[in-house]
Enzyme design. Structure first.
Site, PDB file in Angstrom:
ATOM      1  N   ASP A 130     -10.774   1.804  -3.376  1.00 49.46           N
ATOM      2  CA  ASP A 130     -11.330   1.611  -2.035  1.00 49.46           C
ATOM      3  C   ASP A 130     -12.858   1.645  -2.089  1.00 49.46           C
ATOM      4  O   ASP A 130     -13.524   1.363  -1.097  1.00 49.46           O
ATOM      5  CB  ASP A 130     -10.847   2.726  -1.091  1.00 49.46           C
ATOM      6  N   ASP A 143       0.829  -1.216   0.000  1.00 49.82           N
ATOM      7  CA  ASP A 143       0.000   0.000   0.000  1.00 49.82           C
ATOM      8  C   ASP A 143       0.860   1.262   0.000  1.00 49.82           C
ATOM      9  O   ASP A 143       2.073   1.206   0.216  1.00 49.82           O
ATOM     10  CB  ASP A 143      -0.916  -0.024   1.243  1.00 49.82           C
TER      11      ASP A 143
HETATM   12  C1  GLA Z   1      -5.747   1.739   2.327  1.00 50.14           C
HETATM   13  C2  GLA Z   1      -6.196   0.586   1.440  1.00 50.14           C
HETATM   14  C3  GLA Z   1      -7.227  -0.228   2.165  1.00 50.14           C
HETATM   15  C4  GLA Z   1      -6.648  -0.734   3.459  1.00 50.14           C
HETATM   16  C5  GLA Z   1      -6.143   0.418   4.312  1.00 50.14           C
HETATM   17  C6  GLA Z   1      -5.405  -0.064   5.536  1.00 50.14           C
HETATM   18  O1  GLA Z   1      -6.756   2.639   2.517  1.00 50.14           O
HETATM   19  O2  GLA Z   1      -6.682   1.066   0.226  1.00 50.14           O
HETATM   20  O3  GLA Z   1      -7.666  -1.308   1.379  1.00 50.14           O
HETATM   21  O4  GLA Z   1      -5.593  -1.618   3.185  1.00 50.14           O
HETATM   22  O5  GLA Z   1      -5.265   1.247   3.570  1.00 50.14           O
HETATM   23  O6  GLA Z   1      -4.959   0.967   6.330  1.00 50.14           O
END
Ligand code: GLA
Length: 709
Positions: free
Chosen positions: A521, A451
């Site tokens: 997301d 990420d």
């Molecule tokens: C980001 C990702 C999510 C999740 C969060 C965790 O927002 O896009 O899918 O993994 O981080 O903190």
């Protein structure tokens, strides 16, 4: 036979792919000039090859393929340099050329300052793509500063009207298809925040009037293979010329080429088709699959993943993860992935980032007991990391506050309570490799979700070698690639997923290092249909991970039928991110069926070719089709009924006209039929749908040939 040959005129080369030709020549001023880019013509004499060099005072003509700023030229240059003595004009002239198989290398050099540019054209005949990249070399004993170094300029033939397609967007609303008429002047698609980001993607498609459809019309398209700041500049001048120059963004950029140093600029690939946006996408998808994605897994279907993020967020422990895994395994899921919260003092997003050690309160015996339980359930184990980031409240930051980008005189702007590690620093690179290598060595981890949850600010590097502090914009991206590659080499069984708050790092640059992307997301299935369509313009859907989540969950604020949610997520790599413990038995049974069905159709949706039959942007009843070998799968989605049942005839694509196809619809009472490919493509399927957020999945498989009557 090689796809590149020189012909008729001296110093001219034709770069041929299956259906296209691209012609470059050395013009009378010794610059590289593009002479043609379009469909392959029957005879070499058919190409109209104009030397566009003009010496008129106010002429705006130009078609340099790698223009350096310096002579009498005023358009977006690829190259702008500063020599050690203050001279800022650069004149690159032709030196030599060589052809090796599908690669043409033209060497240019500055007469006075020994700056050499190797301009490379590589043909990928089978996928109708031309790759371009440039290596710059300082062959002088003095440093040369690059103020701008774009990879390529592409020139388009004169047309009455062009339309530019881009994929604009935002967090949770990525890849929105945007068509804009090209006007005189410039249009800039760019990024300045350190990584690919959401606002755009480094891809373009240009169509002439009348605008292309999914199946017809001329489209020139291209994508830059880079995950850092990029810039694509499209310009149309009043004399009717249109071109696009693109590469690393020159905003706040500077690169110091020391004596005998080289810089290899990112590749920029381009293609042309007369088959509309559909053919353009498929060409780019094929190129990506055949030449970019990690070789070992490029042709392997992606596993079905369960991820617990929306259920447990940071509150993870052995018991709640094992409980979630248990139900996921019963449904047929193949990989269980623990998301954020397993490391350091990570009880919220305020602390712990940077400390890649297992949290001993949550996992007193480490991750192994959980991994073993997950494996005993028949699944592989995966994990979330965010290597490029650090919370100030972390052991790493307390020990190394200078490891983040910063200007000593300025406050360090926090976003999501975190700062960006300076990946240009060798000590940061070494720390991250050691930490992640240890994690993957000590635990049997088979999947990593990588990420990146903020943009860069205060991009200073106070300890940088003199004059190199602005190189972070490129060095950061390279360091990410390098770290991924080293980890892949050391742990070849690990699948990597690129995520940046959703689809914030999706591009062809990172593609060789990751199997897939977390696309958004936003897991609302209707929104996802639109995001997915845009994504598919540039990127193959086998790389798109989408989860079925709970209704009224994190981003979805509307209840959508479970089948609909599954159908949307099944058009790519399927995941589940819901609180399965709360699902009634009927939903779990349905999920089990859908996952079993997905396993049957997975080769078709993941390894097959995509045909966007009806766009959700223009049709309440949208449809998409995948074709792989002798099989096809069709998905239809009705977002909203109006005036009762909606009937359409849905012509399919990509089938063999002379083959007979069995057409059936699993889980419905629809009668099975046997239809010829010709009929399916001309007459189509009759689709009748009523209701809101309805969906269907229809299977089509070859079953013999059409007998002559
Ligand atoms: C980001 C990702 C999510 C999740 C969060 C965790 O927002 O896009 O899918 O993994 O981080 O903190």
């Amino acid at each position: 036979m090689t796809s590149i040959s020189s012909f008729s005129a001296p110093n001219s080369w034709i770069i041929e792919t299956q259906n296209t030709s691209y012609i470059v020549a050395i013009a009378s001023n010794d610059f590289i000039q593009q002479r043609y880019w379009g469909p392959k013509l029957p005879r070499i004499q058919d190409y109209l090859l104009l030397d566009l060099v003009s010496n008129e005072s106010f002429s705006t003509h130009r078609s340099d393929d790698f223009p350096a700023w310096g002579g009498y030229q005023f358009h977006e240059p690829c190259l702008k340099v500063r020599f050690h003595d203050g001279v800022r004009a650069c004149v690159l002239r032709y030196q030599t050329a060589s052809v090796e198989q599908d690669t043409l290398t033209i060497t240019l050099a500055d007469d006075t300052y020994a700056l050499v540019a190797e301009v490379v054209y590589r043909a990928y005949p089978a996928v109708d793509i031309v790759e371009r990249f440039v290596t710059l070399r300082n062959a002088s004993p003095h440093p040369i500063v690059l103020e701008q170094a774009l990879s390529a300029a592409w020139h388009f033939p004169i047309r009455d009207q062009f339309t530019l397609r881009t994929l604009a967007g935002m967090w949770a609303g990525e890849f929105q298809v945007q068509d804009v008429p090209v006007r005189l002047g410039k249009t800039v698609i760019e990024r300045r925040s350190g990584s690919t980001g959401f606002a755009n993607t480094p891809w373009f498609a240009l169509t002439s009037h009348p605008t292309a459809t999914e199946t017809h019309g001329e489209v020139w398209f291209g994508a830059l293979q880079f995950s850092g700041n990029y810039k694509l500049v499209l310009e149309q001048t009043a004399d009717g010329r249109t071109y696009l120059a693109g590469g690393i963004n020159n905003f706040d950029f500077e690169w110091r080429l020391e004596e005998y140093e080289t810089l290899r600029l990112p590749s920029f690939v381009g293609g042309f088709t007369t088959g509309g946006y559909g053919a353009a996408s498929r060409a780019l998808h094929r190129y990506t699959v055949e030449h970019l994605l990690p070789r070992a897994t490029a042709h392997t279907p992606r596993p079905i993943v369960y991820n617990s993020w929306y259920v447990t967020t940071f509150d993870v422990n052995v018991e709640n993860q094992a409980a979630a895994a248990e139900i996921a395994a019963q449904l047929g899921v193949e990989y269980f992935v623990i998301d954020d919260g397993w490391f350091g003092a990570r009880n919220s997003d305020q602390a712990g980032l940077g400390d890649w050690v297992v949290n001993a309160q949550k996992f007193p015996q480490g991750l192994r007991p959980l991994i073993e339980r997950v494996q005993a359930m028949g699944m592989q184990f995966g994990i979330w990391v965010e290597p490029e980031m650090v919370n100030p409240d972390s052991d790493l930051y307390r020990a190394h506050p200078d490891w983040v980008y910063h200007f000593p005189q300025r406050p360090r702007t926090l976003r999501r309570n975190q700062l960006v590690l300076n990946m240009a620093r060798p000590d940061v690179q070494a720390y991250l490799f050691d930490a992640l290598h240890r994690l993957l060595s000590e635990n049997d981890i088979r999947f990593v979700k990588w990420d990146m949850n903020r943009h860069f600010s205060e991009p200073g590097w106070p300890d940088a070698p003199a004059g190199r502090d602005r190189e972070i914009w490129v060095r950061h991206t390279w360091a990410v690639y390098d770290l991924l590659q080293r980890l892949r080499t050391a742990h070849p069984h690990v699948i990597f997923e690129s995520c940046s708050g959703g689809g914030g790092r999706v591009d062809l640059g990172v593609m060789p290092y990751v199997e897939q992307f977390w696309m958004s997301d936003n897991t609302d299935a209707y929104d996802d249909l639109l995001i997915q369509e845009g994504f598919s313009m540039a990127y193959p859907l086998r790389t798109r991970m989408a989860w079925v989540t709970d209704n009224l969950g994190f981003n979805g604020r509307r209840p959508l039928p479970l089948t609909y949610r599954f159908h949307v997520a099944m058009m790519g790599a399927l995941g589940v991110g819901a609180d399965l413990s709360k699902w009634p038995d009927a939903d779990r049974a349905l999920a089990r069926e859908m996952i079993a069905l997905y396993k049957e159709i997975r080769p078709v949706v993941q390894l097959g070719e995509l045909y966007r039959l009806r766009s959700p942007r223009h049709n309440a009843l949208a449809a998409q089709q995948f074709v792989y070998q002798d099989e096809a799968v069709v998905f239809t989605f009705l977002s909203q009924s109006q005036y009762g049942t909606q009937h359409i005839m849905l012509p399919l694509q990509g089938l063999e006209p002379d083959a007979l196809y069995r057409v059936w619809e699993p889980r419905t009472a629809e009668p099975e039929r046997v239809v010829s490919g010709a009929a399916l493509m001309a007459q189509g399927l009759h689709i009748a749908m009523i209701g809101d957020y309805q969906s269907r999945l229809i299977r089509v498989r070859q079953q013999g040939r059409v007998e002559a009557n």
